[in-house]
Write a protein that holds these residues in place. Structure first.
Motif, PDB file in Angstrom:
ATOM      1  N   ASP A  76       0.851  -1.194   0.000  1.00  0.00           N
ATOM      2  CA  ASP A  76       0.000   0.000   0.000  1.00  0.00           C
ATOM      3  C   ASP A  76       0.878   1.232   0.000  1.00  0.00           C
ATOM      4  OD1 ASP A  76      -2.614  -0.793  -0.164  1.00  0.00           O
ATOM      5  OD2 ASP A  76      -2.850  -1.081   1.992  1.00  0.00           O
ATOM      6  N   ASN A  77       1.387   1.597  -1.153  1.00  0.00           N
ATOM      7  CA  ASN A  77       2.193   2.809  -1.248  1.00  0.00           C
ATOM      8  C   ASN A  77       2.044   3.416  -2.637  1.00  0.00           C
ATOM      9  OD1 ASN A  77       3.878   1.315  -2.974  1.00  0.00           O
ATOM     10  ND2 ASN A  77       5.275   0.779  -1.336  1.00  0.00           N
ATOM     11  N   SER A  78       2.525   4.604  -2.796  1.00  0.00           N
ATOM     12  CA  SER A  78       2.361   5.305  -4.066  1.00  0.00           C
ATOM     13  C   SER A  78       3.289   4.761  -5.152  1.00  0.00           C
ATOM     14  CB  SER A  78       2.608   6.801  -3.867  1.00  0.00           C
ATOM     15  OG  SER A  78       3.924   6.996  -3.376  1.00  0.00           O
ATOM     16  N   GLU A  79       4.308   3.979  -4.777  1.00  0.00           N
ATOM     17  CA  GLU A  79       5.254   3.438  -5.773  1.00  0.00           C
ATOM     18  C   GLU A  79       4.713   2.218  -6.506  1.00  0.00           C
ATOM     19  OE1 GLU A  79       7.421   3.433  -2.366  1.00  0.00           O
ATOM     20  OE2 GLU A  79       6.946   5.526  -2.748  1.00  0.00           O
ATOM     21  N   ARG A  80       3.571   1.704  -6.060  1.00  0.00           N
ATOM     22  CA  ARG A  80       3.018   0.474  -6.640  1.00  0.00           C
ATOM     23  C   ARG A  80       4.066  -0.633  -6.632  1.00  0.00           C
ATOM     24  NH1 ARG A  80      -1.006   1.742 -11.676  1.00  0.00           N
ATOM     25  NH2 ARG A  80      -2.430   3.065 -10.540  1.00  0.00           N
ATOM     26  N   SER A  81       4.631  -0.870  -5.471  1.00  0.00           N
ATOM     27  CA  SER A  81       5.647  -1.911  -5.331  1.00  0.00           C
ATOM     28  C   SER A  81       5.011  -3.182  -4.778  1.00  0.00           C
ATOM     29  CB  SER A  81       6.776  -1.435  -4.408  1.00  0.00           C
ATOM     30  OG  SER A  81       6.277  -1.259  -3.093  1.00  0.00           O
TER      31      SER A  81
ATOM     32  N   TYR B  94       1.664 -24.103   3.999  1.00  0.00           N
ATOM     33  CA  TYR B  94       0.263 -24.520   4.123  1.00  0.00           C
ATOM     34  C   TYR B  94      -0.374 -24.005   5.408  1.00  0.00           C
ATOM     35  CZ  TYR B  94       1.903 -28.192   7.249  1.00  0.00           C
ATOM     36  OH  TYR B  94       2.469 -28.856   8.295  1.00  0.00           O
ATOM     37  N   MET B  95       0.453 -23.519   6.352  1.00  0.00           N
ATOM     38  CA  MET B  95      -0.045 -22.982   7.627  1.00  0.00           C
ATOM     39  C   MET B  95      -0.336 -21.476   7.556  1.00  0.00           C
ATOM     40  SD  MET B  95       0.125 -25.510   9.896  1.00  0.00           S
ATOM     41  CE  MET B  95       0.341 -24.768  11.496  1.00  0.00           C
ATOM     42  N   THR B  96       0.100 -20.823   6.494  1.00  0.00           N
ATOM     43  CA  THR B  96       0.013 -19.366   6.384  1.00  0.00           C
ATOM     44  C   THR B  96      -1.435 -18.899   6.234  1.00  0.00           C
ATOM     45  OG1 THR B  96       2.167 -19.376   5.268  1.00  0.00           O
ATOM     46  CG2 THR B  96       0.852 -17.378   5.072  1.00  0.00           C
ATOM     47  N   LYS B  97      -1.764 -17.834   6.954  1.00  0.00           N
ATOM     48  CA  LYS B  97      -3.094 -17.226   6.829  1.00  0.00           C
ATOM     49  C   LYS B  97      -3.093 -16.261   5.644  1.00  0.00           C
ATOM     50  CE  LYS B  97      -4.382 -17.371  11.724  1.00  0.00           C
ATOM     51  NZ  LYS B  97      -3.287 -18.215  12.150  1.00  0.00           N
ATOM     52  N   LEU B  98      -4.164 -16.334   4.846  1.00  0.00           N
ATOM     53  CA  LEU B  98      -4.292 -15.485   3.666  1.00  0.00           C
ATOM     54  C   LEU B  98      -5.519 -14.583   3.795  1.00  0.00           C
ATOM     55  CD1 LEU B  98      -3.655 -18.135   0.853  1.00  0.00           C
ATOM     56  CD2 LEU B  98      -2.012 -16.565   1.864  1.00  0.00           C
ATOM     57  N   THR B  99      -5.451 -13.419   3.151  1.00  0.00           N
ATOM     58  CA  THR B  99      -6.606 -12.534   3.027  1.00  0.00           C
ATOM     59  C   THR B  99      -6.678 -12.070   1.573  1.00  0.00           C
ATOM     60  OG1 THR B  99      -5.279 -10.617   3.643  1.00  0.00           O
ATOM     61  CG2 THR B  99      -6.568 -11.630   5.392  1.00  0.00           C
ATOM     62  N   LYS B 100      -7.852 -11.621   1.154  1.00  0.00           N
ATOM     63  CA  LYS B 100      -8.024 -11.101  -0.209  1.00  0.00           C
ATOM     64  C   LYS B 100      -7.538  -9.654  -0.266  1.00  0.00           C
ATOM     65  CE  LYS B 100     -10.694 -14.332  -2.326  1.00  0.00           C
ATOM     66  NZ  LYS B 100     -10.098 -15.195  -3.271  1.00  0.00           N
ATOM     67  N   SER B 101      -6.754  -9.345  -1.291  1.00  0.00           N
ATOM     68  CA  SER B 101      -6.278  -7.977  -1.495  1.00  0.00           C
ATOM     69  C   SER B 101      -7.375  -7.145  -2.152  1.00  0.00           C
ATOM     70  CB  SER B 101      -5.041  -7.981  -2.398  1.00  0.00           C
ATOM     71  OG  SER B 101      -5.440  -8.256  -3.737  1.00  0.00           O
ATOM     72  N   LYS B 102      -7.097  -5.857  -2.336  1.00  0.00           N
ATOM     73  CA  LYS B 102      -8.062  -4.992  -3.024  1.00  0.00           C
ATOM     74  C   LYS B 102      -8.270  -5.428  -4.473  1.00  0.00           C
ATOM     75  CE  LYS B 102      -4.576  -1.502  -4.150  1.00  0.00           C
ATOM     76  NZ  LYS B 102      -4.131  -0.137  -3.951  1.00  0.00           N
ATOM     77  N   PHE B 103      -7.343  -6.251  -5.002  1.00  0.00           N
ATOM     78  CA  PHE B 103      -7.462  -6.766  -6.374  1.00  0.00           C
ATOM     79  C   PHE B 103      -8.185  -8.117  -6.413  1.00  0.00           C
ATOM     80  CE2 PHE B 103      -3.395  -4.375  -6.149  1.00  0.00           C
ATOM     81  CZ  PHE B 103      -3.759  -3.297  -6.941  1.00  0.00           C
TER      82      PHE B 103
END
Length: 192
Positions: A81-86, A94-103
């Motif tokens: 989340d920055n202006s550079e679009r990085s 398999y243990m990692t928690k995921l969330t949906k991005s704005k995309f």
């Protein structure tokens, strides 16, 4: 004559969304998975960057599972989340928690997760790929082109189904566009 990128992006999203509903897409995804797993690309690669796919993209879930089975370190792309679009690549198990991005893309949600941007191989997504120049048409944010320009030592590969193939780029190539080194289609593996 080259068309506007925006126009081709819209056409490709519509074409790929329709294709996503077919058994043919699923069959091609399986062939692409087999082609990359049987290639020599993964042999000397331990750290692999990938994106969790959207429904109309080539399905990466089976590839991620097979990479884990081979003991590879998998890193998922996460837009910052920055202006550079990085973007960064975040360690993913398999243990990692995921969330949906704005995309709408599944990303690692753990704030203190390990970042690795010095990857052996990056599997680059896109909407269209030119077989002659290895240019890609991405989603328009420039995240991958910026990342690849900053990290030129990482090898790049794209999994390209029949609806993403263009013999030559029908879109304008910008000086900031980074071509993909290897394109894997259902029929062949093309290296530059």
């Amino acid at each position: 004559m080259t068309k506007l990128k925006k126009e081709i992006r819209q056409q490709q999203v519509e074409k790929l969304s329709g294709f996503a509903e077919t058994a043919e897409k699923n069959a091609e995804d399986q062939v692409l998975l087999k082609n990359i797993m049987n290639s020599e690309l993964l042999d000397k690669c331990q750290s692999i960057g990938i994106t969790s796919s959207l429904t109309y993209e080539v399905d990466t879930s089976g590839l991620i599972a097979q990479l884990w089975d081979q003991g590879k370190d998998v890193y998922l792309a996460r837009a910052n989340d920055n202006s550079e679009r990085s973007q960064d690549f975040i360690y993913y198990s398999y243990m990692t928690k995921l969330t949906k991005s704005k995309f709408g893309v599944a990303e690692v949600s753990e704030p203190d997760a390990q970042i690795n941007n010095d990857l052996d191989l990056i599997i680059v997504p896109g909407l269209a790929f030119a077989l002659d120049s290895h240019q890609r048409l991405g989603f328009g944010g420039g995240y991958y082109d910026r990342f690849l320009a900053k990290h030129p030592s990482s090898k790049t590969v794209a999994l390209v189904n029949s609806k993403m193939i263009f013999e030559t780029a029908a879109w304008k190539i910008e000086s900031t566009d980074v071509p993909i080194q290897t394109i894997i289609t259902p029929e062949s593996i093309l290296s530059k």
